[in-house]
Design a protein around this motif. Structure first.
Motif, PDB file in Angstrom:
ATOM      1  N   VAL A 161      -0.790  -0.150  -5.955  1.00  0.00           N
ATOM      2  CA  VAL A 161      -0.967  -0.681  -4.612  1.00  0.00           C
ATOM      3  C   VAL A 161      -0.510   0.382  -3.622  1.00  0.00           C
ATOM      4  O   VAL A 161       0.665   0.775  -3.624  1.00  0.00           O
ATOM      5  N   SER A 221      -3.434 -18.278   2.316  1.00  0.00           N
ATOM      6  CA  SER A 221      -4.250 -17.065   2.148  1.00  0.00           C
ATOM      7  C   SER A 221      -5.726 -17.318   2.387  1.00  0.00           C
ATOM      8  O   SER A 221      -6.543 -16.421   2.193  1.00  0.00           O
ATOM      9  N   CYS A 251      -2.180 -16.026  -3.677  1.00  0.00           N
ATOM     10  CA  CYS A 251      -3.602 -15.669  -3.678  1.00  0.00           C
ATOM     11  C   CYS A 251      -3.984 -15.051  -5.010  1.00  0.00           C
ATOM     12  O   CYS A 251      -3.201 -14.321  -5.625  1.00  0.00           O
ATOM     13  N   THR A 300      -1.395 -12.092  -5.943  1.00  0.00           N
ATOM     14  CA  THR A 300      -0.305 -11.548  -5.136  1.00  0.00           C
ATOM     15  C   THR A 300       0.462 -12.670  -4.474  1.00  0.00           C
ATOM     16  O   THR A 300      -0.008 -13.806  -4.359  1.00  0.00           O
ATOM     17  N   SER A 354       2.732  -8.339  -6.833  1.00  0.00           N
ATOM     18  CA  SER A 354       1.325  -8.412  -7.239  1.00  0.00           C
ATOM     19  C   SER A 354       1.202  -8.234  -8.748  1.00  0.00           C
ATOM     20  O   SER A 354       1.902  -7.411  -9.346  1.00  0.00           O
ATOM     21  N   PHE A 408       3.172  -9.670  -0.480  1.00  0.00           N
ATOM     22  CA  PHE A 408       1.905  -9.794   0.236  1.00  0.00           C
ATOM     23  C   PHE A 408       1.502 -11.271   0.230  1.00  0.00           C
ATOM     24  O   PHE A 408       1.983 -12.055  -0.588  1.00  0.00           O
ATOM     25  N   CYS A 445      -5.075 -11.199  -1.070  1.00  0.00           N
ATOM     26  CA  CYS A 445      -5.789 -10.061  -1.651  1.00  0.00           C
ATOM     27  C   CYS A 445      -7.263 -10.448  -1.763  1.00  0.00           C
ATOM     28  O   CYS A 445      -7.584 -11.531  -2.229  1.00  0.00           O
ATOM     29  N   LEU A 501      -5.034  -5.798   0.268  1.00  0.00           N
ATOM     30  CA  LEU A 501      -3.970  -6.792   0.295  1.00  0.00           C
ATOM     31  C   LEU A 501      -3.355  -6.775   1.686  1.00  0.00           C
ATOM     32  O   LEU A 501      -3.368  -5.737   2.366  1.00  0.00           O
TER      33      LEU A 501
END
Length: 338
Positions: free
Chosen positions: A27, A179, A277, A289, A294, A312, A315, A326
């Motif tokens: 990431v 999300s 998400c 994530t 993640s 986060f 994503c 993300l």
């Protein structure tokens, strides 16, 4: 002995060759330190993506995430833009949770925004939005009088009407505006995942009035627990969630769902903590994530591995392309490298 040596070599050599590939995901942070919590993310292609967040913030990139054009939409500085759906570098629809509930649309790349829907009724709370195509879309909201709020547009977000037969909600059941992915449309079929005292997946063919309800084996009993997101692969649906108030808790945070007949399977090794998400990448690969970090699965959800520990919220993979972004709190945006 020689035969045994060749047998071991034939097994280990491919594994040694594949291991760097299987563990090469990373990431890469692109941007942070903006006064907004990003929940909405729509990746159009490998160049264009839109984000939406708290305090009325919107941003767009047209160079694959290298640079972002930010704005705080005038007159909407207190809006919680929890989801955004974009169709090009010019056209996007954004929704705001809370009171008032709002839908805005731009057709000029965000230079101007037109208000297409406003509801000051405090019982309305928008959770997520998705489109079957450029014209036909839905907004999912928290239950009102034991029915999930479900609104529909057939003209690209210009007008919105309440669906006459929304799904039934159980007591203290709701969807999460975490999300924009607790609600998905796939091949004209509607998919909803819920949480709270109950956690379920709810499905409906777009042309049929009946809903199918299946209980989920994710953590549930409190308002902070349940299913937060689903992603649809070739032959299965991955559902993630957990408890956002205890985001390091690792039991019952993911499940694998197949619809015909309804079968649920728990992973042998799940994500390391709460996930808000999940996104389908390709083949048997899914990315998830959350505030706990993640995670990625290469085998259709059976085993997960954490690839990053940063927090986060969302994503998303490009609708037409390979780019995977993300986003999260503090205006944080990152790119997944496979």
């Amino acid at each position: 002995m020689k035969t045994k040596y060749y047998l071991i070599t034939s097994i280990l050599f491919p594994l040694l060759f594949l291991s760097p590939i299987a563990r090469s995901q990373s990431v890469v942070l692109l941007q942070q330190d903006k006064p907004t919590s990003i929940r909405g993310l729509s990746v159009v292609n490998d160049k264009t993506a839109w984000i939406s967040g708290s305090k009325g913030y919107i941003a767009i990139t047209n160079d694959g995430g290298k640079t972002w054009d930010w704005q705080q939409i005038k007159g909407y500085e207190k809006s919680e833009f929890r989801d955004i759906e974009a169709f090009s570098n010019k056209e996007a629809v954004v929704m705001s949770s809370g009171t008032p509930s709002l839908v805005l649309k731009t057709i000029d790349g965000g230079k101007t925004w037109q208000e297409k829907y406003r509801k000051t009724d405090t019982t309305y709370f928008f959770d997520a939005m998705d489109f079957a195509d450029k014209r036909h879309g839905y907004i999912l909201g928290d239950p009102i009088q034991n029915k999930f709020l479900l609104m529909e547009t057939k003209d690209g977000g210009e007008t919105w009407t309440n669906v006459s037969n929304p799904p039934t909600a159980l007591p203290n059941e709701a969807a999460f505006a975490a999300s924009g992915t607790c609600f998905r449309i796939y091949n004209r079929k509607l998919f909803i995942v819920s949480g709270g005292k109950n956690s379920r997946i709810i499905t409906r063919m777009d042309s049929k009035p009946e809903y199918n309800y299946t209980n989920l084996p994710l953590i549930h009993s409190k308002a902070s627990q349940g299913a937060f997101s689903l992603a649809i692969g070739k032959n299965k649906i991955i559902i993630v969630g957990g408890d956002y108030e205890n985001d390091k808790r690792t039991d019952s945070v993911a499940t694998i769902f197949t619809a015909h007949p309804p079968i649920l399977n728990s992973p042998t090794q799940g994500p390391l903590g709460f996930q808000s998400c999940v996104e389908y990448i390709k083949d048997n690969i899914f990315l998830s994530t959350g505030t706990s970090g993640s995670n990625i699965t290469m085998d259709g959800g059976r085993t997960w591995r954490q690839i990053d520990s940063a927090s986060f919220n969302v994503c998303i993979k490009a609708r037409h392309g390979k780019m995977i972004l993300l986003a999260g709190n503090g205006g944080k945006i990152a790119l997944l490298k496979l």
